[in-house]
Design a protein around this motif. Structure first.
Motif: not given
Length: 612
Positions: A493-495, A559-564, A592-593, A598-600
């Motif tokens: 999956r793309a970050a 970089e990392g992963v947000l768990h929601v 994954p972020v 340039e990010g949102v």
């Protein structure tokens, strides 16, 4: 004469732009269509439901079962299309998808999308996600997670009425073409147990039966169950785990019935000992009389410390059933999906699918979605959960050596060995692996085992359930492990690129038509946020009742992963109904972020909402 200007006529509320559904594309091709490639134009005039799923995901399997009734009731107006969107490398293999479609009795066409092309076209962010497309080809709804079947059923009825009146509804047979049946004694067997007689009892999952085999592991002695999906004394629904009790009876994890059954080999009798046949949802009891408490996809069972321990894959927990008191209770896990060690009530698991007791001191766990080998051990007055191999939801592969850097890929089974080590059915690597706590080393015992899901010690041999080869395979435990080239993977999956500083998280939820948020007993929504690594978030982690959150990102972590994890409860909004039906909508995301300039600055996640 009044010279005042007339009051302006209020402008009509702007109508949201209709979004036409993108084309369905996927390099893997189509399954269950008799070899025909399908296009969106083939479904014009029908209500189309896209089910974005992957076969490792227990929530996706729940949705498959939720959709069965809808699929049957509206067979002449509704077409369901599964869009298989893989997480693991093995799930991108076309043959594995074909197997999964048969294994889980998917009776509709499936588009194999190994490169996530259609996933990206529809801006999907989570497994599972359902997208509803009207008979004219426009997207009308999108729902992430499970528990949306009621809302979609109501929407389907509205779309049928609307397009029948417009003349744009076309009734008729769908494009599903059933595959040719294959004659084998077992069909996608799940787990096995050695009986006191020396025979082997196997859960023949796709055929909804138990099968007793002779000691050779091949000759059928008898079949238990009608072979039809059901919840009666003569039927099961995709049974998996088996555990021998001291009295000689066998506990069966009747997975899709959300129940535990007891089978007596002496009499052939089957009885339910835990579960109601209904799936557990947030807010339901987690302890009490076993026959009054809902369970959620129990995948394996083990007898340990005078109780039956249950790998409750559907809610990422371990539960116990006490045969002396006839009660169930949560033993480990919070329902949050992830890898976090510590006291059992605070630990995080991810779809535990295999259990094996090693004496009184340790209960091994195949924590499948974490691609991890974990264990429970006594600690003080309670228990703790520890990790032997594995790092989290998105790292997997096939690598031997030191446990700290070794990799597995979605293991489903564990077997305690006499020397204190443990054999791991490394399912998506088609391998049998071994972890030795004495040396902290991981090795490979055997390869070319097609989706091994369990293994049983029989004398000096180990008998492996080769689920995708529909057989049991006997191996002699070798003195030295087989060496294989190391391979490491990350989920493809793309970050999501996010801007540094503050990130606005919005979980989009709109109560389905005819429902309203259930606030009778307090807030009807819940949001839980965490991250991997934990240092990614400076602020914003933790639980709350709002479905939005301001997250502060650490400038030193890129970089990392947000768990929601989000939940919302809604009830039928009809004042005349004294007993309105209520529904829980819930979903976990691992996003994954990558932090870039340039990010949102806003991250929207759709739990349930209408697009038109």
């Amino acid at each position: 004469m009044n010279d005042a200007a007339p009051a302006p006529t209020p402008a009509p509320a702007p109508r949201r732009a209709r979004v036409r559904a993108p084309e369905l594309i996927g390099k893997g091709g189509w399954i269950n269509t008799g070899g025909k490639d399908l296009k969106l134009a083939d479904f014009r005039g029908r209500v189309l439901i896209l089910d974005f799923w992957t076969f490792c995901c227990i929530n996706c399997l729940h949705v498959l079962d939720e959709l069965r009734e809808l699929e049957e009731k509206h067979r002449d107006t509704v077409v369901i299309i599964g869009v298989h969107s893989p997480k693991f490398v093995h799930e991108a293999e076309h043959a594995a998808v074909v197997d999964a479609v048969e294994r889980y009795e998917v009776h509709h066409p499936v588009l194999d999308d190994p490169e996530l092309a259609t996933w990206k076209q529809y801006a999907v962010r989570a497994w599972p996600t359902l997208v509803v497309i009207d008979p004219e080809g426009y997207i009308v709804a999108q729902h992430a997670g499970e528990g949306h079947a009621h809302a979609i059923a109501r929407l389907v009825e509205e779309l049928e009425a609307e397009h029948e009146a417009k003349g744009t509804l076309r009734r008729g047979d769908g494009p599903y073409v059933a595959p040719e049946p294959v004659a084998t004694d077992l069909r996608f067997p799940g787990k096995a147990v050695l009986l006191p007689s020396g025979n082997l009892l196997v859960s023949d999952s796709t055929r909804h039966q138990l099968v007793e085999l002779a000691a050779d592991g091949e000759s059928v002695v008898r079949r238990i169950g009608s072979g039809e999906r059901g919840f009666t004394a003569d039927s099961f629904s995709e049974p998996q785990g088996l555990a021998l009790l001291p009295d000689g009876s066998v506990i069966v994890a009747d997975t899709v019935n959300h129940a535990l059954r007891r089978f007596d080999p002496a009499t052939g009798a089957v009885e339910t000992v835990a579960g109601t046949g209904r799936q557990w949802w947030q807010g339901s009891p987690t302890s009490g009389p076993a026959l009054e408490v809902d369970l959620s996809s129990p995948w394996d069972v083990a007898w340990w410390r005078d109780k039956v321990w249950i790998a409750m894959a559907g809610v990422h927990q371990l539960w116990t059933w006490d045969p002396q008191t006839g009660t169930v209770a949560v033993a480990a896990g919070t329902t949050s999906e992830g890898l976090h060690d510590g006291p059992a009530p605070e630990a995080w698991l991810a779809q535990p699918s295999g259990l094996a007791a090693a004496g009184e001191d340790r209960l091994w766990i195949a924590d499948s979605e974490n691609s991890a080998l974990r264990y429970v051990e006594p600690e003080g007055e309670g228990y703790a959960v520890r990790t032997a191999v594995g790092t989290g939801l998105f790292d997997f592969g096939h690598r031997d050596g030191d446990a700290g850097q070794a990799l597995l890929q979605h293991p489903l089974g564990v077997t305690a060995l006499p020397d204190g080590s443990v054999a791991v059915c490394d399912t998506y690597n088609h391998a049998l692996r071994r972890f030795d706590p004495a040396t902290d080393q991981v090795s490979t015992l055997a390869t070319d085992l097609r989706e091994p899901s369990d293994a049983v010690l029989v004398g000096e041999d180990i008998v492996v359930v080769e689920s995708a080869r529909h057989r049991l395979t006997r191996l002699r435990l070798p003195e030295e492990a087989v060496r294989v080239d190391a391979v490491a993977h990350r989920t493809q999956r793309a970050a999501t690129e996010v801007a540094p500083g503050t990130l606005r998280l919005d979980v989009v939820f709109q109560a389905p038509a005819g429902q309203k948020l259930d606030t009778r007993y307090g807030p009807s929504t819940r949001l839980l946020v965490s991250s991997t690594p934990p240092e990614l978030l400076v602020a914003g982690e933790g639980a709350g009742t709002d479905l939005f959150r301001e997250l502060a990102l650490n400038p030193d972590v890129t970089e990392g992963v947000l768990h929601v994890s989000a939940m919302a409860a809604s009830c039928d909004d009809d004042p005349a109904n004294e007993y309105p039906a209520c529904h829980v909508h819930q979903q976990d995301w691992g996003v994954p972020v990558t932090v870039t300039a340039e990010g949102v600055a806003r991250l929207p996640l759709v739990l349930a909402g209408l697009d038109a």
